[in-house]
Motif scaffolding. Structure first.
Motif, PDB file in Angstrom:
ATOM      1  N   ARG A 285       0.841  -1.208   0.000  1.00 23.52           N
ATOM      2  CA  ARG A 285       0.000   0.000   0.000  1.00 23.52           C
ATOM      3  C   ARG A 285       0.872   1.251   0.000  1.00 23.52           C
ATOM      4  NH1 ARG A 285      -3.389  -2.556   4.311  1.00 23.52           N
ATOM      5  NH2 ARG A 285      -5.011  -3.629   3.136  1.00 23.52           N
ATOM      6  N   ASP A 286       0.404   2.287  -0.700  1.00 21.56           N
ATOM      7  CA  ASP A 286       1.115   3.565  -0.654  1.00 21.56           C
ATOM      8  C   ASP A 286       1.288   3.973   0.805  1.00 21.56           C
ATOM      9  OD1 ASP A 286       1.162   3.648  -3.366  1.00 21.56           O
ATOM     10  OD2 ASP A 286      -0.199   5.358  -3.599  1.00 21.56           O
ATOM     11  N   ARG A 287       2.514   4.301   1.221  1.00 17.51           N
ATOM     12  CA  ARG A 287       2.729   4.557   2.664  1.00 17.51           C
ATOM     13  C   ARG A 287       3.537   5.801   2.948  1.00 17.51           C
ATOM     14  NH1 ARG A 287      -0.261   3.919   6.206  1.00 17.51           N
ATOM     15  NH2 ARG A 287      -0.716   1.836   5.465  1.00 17.51           N
ATOM     16  N   MET A 288       4.422   6.221   1.982  1.00 15.01           N
ATOM     17  CA  MET A 288       5.248   7.392   2.327  1.00 15.01           C
ATOM     18  C   MET A 288       5.651   8.184   1.092  1.00 15.01           C
ATOM     19  SD  MET A 288       8.722   5.317   3.259  1.00 15.01           S
ATOM     20  CE  MET A 288       8.079   3.657   3.156  1.00 15.01           C
ATOM     21  N   LEU A 289       5.805   9.474   1.327  1.00 15.80           N
ATOM     22  CA  LEU A 289       6.324  10.385   0.312  1.00 15.80           C
ATOM     23  C   LEU A 289       7.832  10.513   0.539  1.00 15.80           C
ATOM     24  CD1 LEU A 289       5.436  12.807  -1.758  1.00 15.80           C
ATOM     25  CD2 LEU A 289       6.049  14.217   0.204  1.00 15.80           C
ATOM     26  N   VAL A 290       8.598  10.455  -0.546  1.00 21.53           N
ATOM     27  CA  VAL A 290      10.038  10.704  -0.453  1.00 21.53           C
ATOM     28  C   VAL A 290      10.363  11.786  -1.481  1.00 21.53           C
ATOM     29  CG1 VAL A 290      12.356   9.697  -0.669  1.00 21.53           C
ATOM     30  CG2 VAL A 290      10.480   8.313   0.209  1.00 21.53           C
ATOM     31  N   ALA A 291      11.129  12.796  -1.089  1.00 20.83           N
ATOM     32  CA  ALA A 291      11.487  13.858  -2.030  1.00 20.83           C
ATOM     33  C   ALA A 291      12.849  14.433  -1.634  1.00 20.83           C
ATOM     34  CB  ALA A 291      10.431  14.962  -2.015  1.00 20.83           C
ATOM     35  N   THR A 292      13.523  15.006  -2.626  1.00 22.35           N
ATOM     36  CA  THR A 292      14.855  15.572  -2.398  1.00 22.35           C
ATOM     37  C   THR A 292      14.760  17.099  -2.468  1.00 22.35           C
ATOM     38  OG1 THR A 292      15.837  13.647  -3.440  1.00 22.35           O
ATOM     39  CG2 THR A 292      17.255  15.583  -3.245  1.00 22.35           C
ATOM     40  N   ARG A 293      15.412  17.739  -1.509  1.00 23.69           N
ATOM     41  CA  ARG A 293      15.419  19.207  -1.441  1.00 23.69           C
ATOM     42  C   ARG A 293      16.410  19.738  -2.480  1.00 23.69           C
ATOM     43  NH1 ARG A 293      16.491  24.215  -0.796  1.00 23.69           N
ATOM     44  NH2 ARG A 293      16.380  25.244   1.239  1.00 23.69           N
ATOM     45  N   VAL A 294      15.941  20.650  -3.329  1.00 23.57           N
ATOM     46  CA  VAL A 294      16.844  21.240  -4.326  1.00 23.57           C
ATOM     47  C   VAL A 294      17.072  22.712  -4.015  1.00 23.57           C
ATOM     48  CG1 VAL A 294      16.385  19.659  -6.230  1.00 23.57           C
ATOM     49  CG2 VAL A 294      14.874  21.610  -5.861  1.00 23.57           C
ATOM     50  N   GLY A 295      18.118  23.279  -4.560  1.00 24.70           N
ATOM     51  CA  GLY A 295      18.342  24.722  -4.456  1.00 24.70           C
ATOM     52  C   GLY A 295      17.687  25.388  -5.658  1.00 24.70           C
ATOM     53  N   VAL A 296      17.215  26.604  -5.516  1.00 22.51           N
ATOM     54  CA  VAL A 296      16.621  27.266  -6.697  1.00 22.51           C
ATOM     55  C   VAL A 296      17.346  28.582  -6.967  1.00 22.51           C
ATOM     56  CG1 VAL A 296      14.342  26.220  -6.592  1.00 22.51           C
ATOM     57  CG2 VAL A 296      14.810  28.283  -5.240  1.00 22.51           C
TER      58      VAL A 296
END
Ligand SMILES: C[S@@+](CC[C@H](N)C(=O)[O-])C[C@H]1O[C@@H](n2cnc3c(N)ncnc32)[C@H](O)[C@@H]1O
Length: 296
Positions: A285-296
């Protein structure tokens, strides 16, 4: 003379009649806890049909079984919860850690190990730390990780600090427990995190859990994420995670199995996140969001 087997069968039957989901398991744990023995010993003693130990406190067992019949969580009766390699103290006022969160902690541990390997040090922040299940697991399983744990409930904080203090010195000294609001805690930190992990409250207000153990005994602040979809608090925490992380750092956020697309869309709408993904738990089951912090 009663035997361990007859007592176990009678206790299992009482719990089953009360609708307890795993009556045999819970009966073994309650008997073992009352006799001060390991559950495996009770299983063996029941199979051999050993005599019930003379002097064992039957009134205490009866009182504990009655609490479980009334659907008080097993972990509140024993005062213990197990999470990955940890035995944690829990009780009223603190969220009981769940097995599905062990996978979330595992992803945070892998991210922390990777950061440690690349940079020679690693800072991890556990937002909404509760009993400390995730943060203490990271500090235990990633030898040099410096872990900060943020919690907004004073009642939960008592357990968080108890559990942090109960760790061996080498782990304890790398743990920091912070009383604060995870939506607005940046000023309590003096450097950037490599990993932010969080199991925030995310249940929608109209989705009251069915099990009495959850509905009546988990603190509402630990469950309900506010807003129509339960994501008001998680979204605010995601925004704060963006401020807490260094560029290249990773956020891992647990969510409900139907909330993956909405949280992904929210993260993707921000210029601060890249490589946005949803990962599943052991049930697929979908359980977690994972994302990487980028600089802008
Ligand atoms: C679902 S529980 C998770 C506890 C623990 N991390 C775990 O996985 O077992 C959510 C926790 O977040 C805490 N909490 C709720 N809102 C918060 C906020 N705004 N800031 C910090 N903690 C919060 C609750 O008190 C509760 O301990």
């Amino acid at each position: 003379m009663p035997t361990v087997g007859t007592r176990l069968r009678a206790t299992t039957q009482r719990l089953a009649e009360a609708g307890v989901p795993s009556p045999y398991h819970d009966a073994i744990v309650l008997i073992a806890h009352t006799l001060g023995l390991e559950p495996s010993y009770i299983r063996t003693a029941a199979a051999r049909d050993d005599e019930w130990p003379p002097g064992a406190d039957l009134d205490l067992l009866e009182a504990r079984v009655t609490r479980r019949v009334d659907r008080e969580p097993l972990q509140h009766i024993t005062g213990k919860a197990y999470f990955r390699s940890l035995e944690l103290q829990v009780g009223p006022g603190v969220f009981i850690p769940r097995p599905e969160t062990e996978v979330v902690a595992g992803v945070a541990i892998a991210a922390a190990r990777e950061a440690l390997e690349m940079r020679g040090s690693v800072r991890v922040t556990d937002l909404c730390a509760g009993s400390g299940a995730i943060g203490i697991s990271v500090a235990t399983e990633v030898p040099e990780a410096q872990v900060s744990m943020v919690e907004a409930s004073e009642e939960a904080l008592v357990y968080l600090r108890l559990n942090a203090r109960a760790q061996p010195a080498d782990v304890r000294t790398r743990l920091r427990s912070v009383y604060g609001d995870a939506r607005n805690c940046l000023r309590q930190f003096d450097s950037c995190a490599d990993v932010v992990v969080t199991n925030p409250p995310y249940v929608p207000i109209d989705a009251v859990p069915r099990d009495p153990e959850v509905a009546l005994h988990d603190p509402p602040q630990a469950l309900y994420g506010l807003g129509n979809d339960g994501l008001e608090v998680p979204r605010a925490i995601l925004d704060e995670a963006q401020r807490l992380l260094r560029v290249g750092g990773v956020v891992i956020m647990e969510h409900g199995d139907e909330q993956g697309p909405a949280l992904r869309a929210y993260a993707e709408s921000s210029e601060w996140w890249d490589d946005v993904r949803t990962l599943t738990d052991l049930n697929g089951r979908d359980r977690m969001l994972v994302a990487t912090r980028v600089g802008v």
